[in-house]
Design an enzyme around this catalytic site. Structure first.
Site, PDB file in Angstrom:
ATOM      1  CD  GLU A  41      -2.530   1.084   2.777  1.00 22.83           C
ATOM      2  OE1 GLU A  41      -3.495   1.848   2.947  1.00 22.83           O
ATOM      3  OE2 GLU A  41      -2.179   0.231   3.632  1.00 22.83           O
ATOM      4  CE  LYS A 107      -7.112   1.219   3.428  1.00 24.83           C
ATOM      5  NZ  LYS A 107      -5.917   1.658   4.185  1.00 24.83           N
ATOM      6  CB  CYS A 143      -4.443  -1.967   4.074  1.00 22.79           C
ATOM      7  SG  CYS A 143      -3.578  -2.218   5.658  1.00 22.79           S
TER       8      CYS A 143
END
Length: 530
Positions: A41, A107, A143
């Site tokens: 990330e 994300k 994540c």
């Protein structure tokens, strides 16, 4: 299809350097027959760029770096980076292949607790991303997206056959096991295999421990990268599942913490360009462990230890410090502080006339030591490492502008009882800390016959109360109900509250728990809530 998980150590803001690392890893992956390279990330910028993410020119530089990666042919790249689209900012992953952008994922879940404040910078994404490679549909998550069902379920619904997850997941105790458990839940819920790549390296108080891995459809670990190291982990997708690959054993509990501290020191010093470190060596356990960590992180040639005895310093403290220096071979000197203390006391005598000696004189000794270390730091350019532990920071058993003076607090999140465990673990690898340092009762040695436990509860009691109140957010009433003495609990909680102003002025240090003093702990200094 062969997937390469690129676990590496970026430097925040070094876009050129991070881009070179990714290109080098891509070349290595191609030589190993990889079809896809997946980075952590925000690999392009390092995690976290914090308020750099509020600057428009930062995004322009990121776009230029991404264009450079676009020029690479022969492998599909999944690159973590920030992106600004109009006035909206996203934590993104872009898929690149042979000069083409195959898609960009934003994300979906933005963490806003513990050390994370991504809601300050980004908007959440709203759509899954699945791309095709060698006839296989590959889903992308970032994540936090893997810590809840919805993003993974949406990715499965979009047709993914395997999921890659880009992570910058910082270490805290037991985090390695927790990550595996969480990803195993997603495997069970979606029926898909997952390949999880994590960042490695230190960034201020955060340390990313790597430990990338892959789980097959049965939730079994089929590939495991080492912790606390750069790694290019290969995992093959064949016959509808991820296949068994390289599996490296992971460190145990004490080793994980120790290596976190070593990584934190190494990267803070090297990434910031300091030529080495200084620390005050007292003959006590905290400074001894700090010295061992510093040498393991940087090498003996970059460590300078200074013993600054007073008339209250026991002979065995000096002897034990010299013994440890002989074992490690670092630069060492002794500077007696008593003549300086007498000079200070003489200058202050008119102002102190009629007043009894108290902690003022004790603190003055600590501040003389801090001044000497900072002078050596200014002259040599080396950074001062402070040696105080979390138990002391909790209770304020530390002196502002004295033993708190420095640039990096190695044991800031390490409770005193854990200090002893780490010292024993380090000695088991090769004894560098003299036994007497570990076995002697701890003392600040600022007055005759002083012992820490004269001023504090026993450390096993103090640390248990501290952990419950600070790390687990239990109330004083709940802790007392657990069987702790009311006087001990009230004393620790009171000391914690009245010393918040000290902790705000302490240097950063490596985080090893879920509630470290720093970004994790945000209490008002001026505060009347009881």
């Amino acid at each position: 299809m062969r997937i390469a998980l690129a676990q590496f150590n970026p430097v925040v803001g070094d876009l050129a350097g991070n881009t070179r690392k990714i290109l080098d890893l891509a070349q290595e992956a191609m030589r190993a027959g990889a079809d896809v390279l997946v980075t952590p990330e925000l690999a392009l910028t390092g995690y976290s760029p914090e308020d750099l993410l509020l600057r428009d020119h930062f995004y322009k530089a990121c776009d230029a770096a991404l264009d450079q990666l676009l020029e690479l042919d022969g492998i599909t790249l999944v690159i973590g980076h920030p992106v600004k689209l109009g006035n909206e900012r996203f934590n993104a992953a872009t898929v690149l292949r042979d000069g083409n952008r195959l898609g960009q994922y934003h994300k979906m879940l933005l963490p806003n607790d513990e050390v994370f404040d991504e809601c300050r910078y980004f908007l959440p994404g709203a759509a899954p991303l699945v791309f095709e490679q060698n006839g296989t549909k590959v889903g992308v998550l970032i994540c936090e997206d893997v810590w809840a069902l919805d993003p993974a379920a949406e990715t499965a619904d979009a047709g993914a056959e395997v999921v890659v997850v880009l992570n910058a997941s910082p270490f805290h105790r037991n985090k390695i096991e927790t990550r595996r458990e969480i990803v195993a839940y997603r495997v069970q819920e979606t029926g898909l295999p997952f390949a999880y790549v994590n960042m490695f390296g230190g960034q201020d108080e955060l340390v990313f421990d790597g430990g990338s891995f892959a789980l097959n459809k049965a939730g079994e670990v089929v590939a495991q990268a080492p912790a606390f190291a750069d790694s290019l982990l290969m995992v093959d997708f064949d016959d509808g599942d991820l296949q068994v690959g390289a599996r490296t054993a992971l460190p145990g509990p004490e080793e994980s913490v120790y290596r976190t501290l070593v990584t934190g020191v190494h990267d803070y010093i090297t990434k910031n360009g300091f030529p080495g470190v200084l620390l005050g060596l007292s003959g006590g356990i905290d400074s001894a462990l700090t010295l061992a960590i510093a040498v393991d992180a940087l090498g003996a040639d970059k460590v300078h230890a200074v013993m600054m005895p007073s008339r209250y310093t026991a002979d065995i403290s000096v002897d034990d410090a010299r013994d440890m220096i002989a074992r490690l071979g670092v630069k060492y000197e002794e500077i007696a502080i008593w003549p300086i203390f007498e000079s200070f006391r003489g200058a202050l005598a008119p102002s102190f006339a009629g007043l009894a000696e108290d902690t003022t004189e004790e603190n003055l000794q600590a501040r003389i030591r801090g001044t000497l270390l900072m002078a050596l730091s200014n002259k040599t350019g080396k950074l001062v490492l402070t040696t105080g532990n979390k138990s002391e920071m909790t209770t304020g058993y530390a002196t502002l502008y004295g033993d708190m003076a420095g640039g990096f607090a190695v044991l800031k999140d390490v409770a005193k009882t854990l200090v002893y465990q780490l010292a024993e673990w380090r000695n088991a690898q090769g004894e560098v800390i003299p036994r007497r340092i570990i076995e002697r009762p701890p003392s600040a040695e600022l007055r005759p016959d002083q012992k820490d436990q004269d001023s504090l509860p026993p450390y096993d009691v103090l640390d248990a109360i501290m952990q419950r109140y600070v790390e687990f957010n239990q109330s004083a009433e709940d802790i007392i109900a657990d069987g702790f003495e009311e006087s001990d609990v009230c004393r620790v909680v009171r000391l914690l509250k009245i010393n918040e102003y000290k902790r705000r002025q302490a240097p950063v240090g490596p985080r090893i728990t879920q509630r470290a003093f720093g970004k994790d702990w945000r209490y008002p200094i001026t505060n009347r809530f009881s």
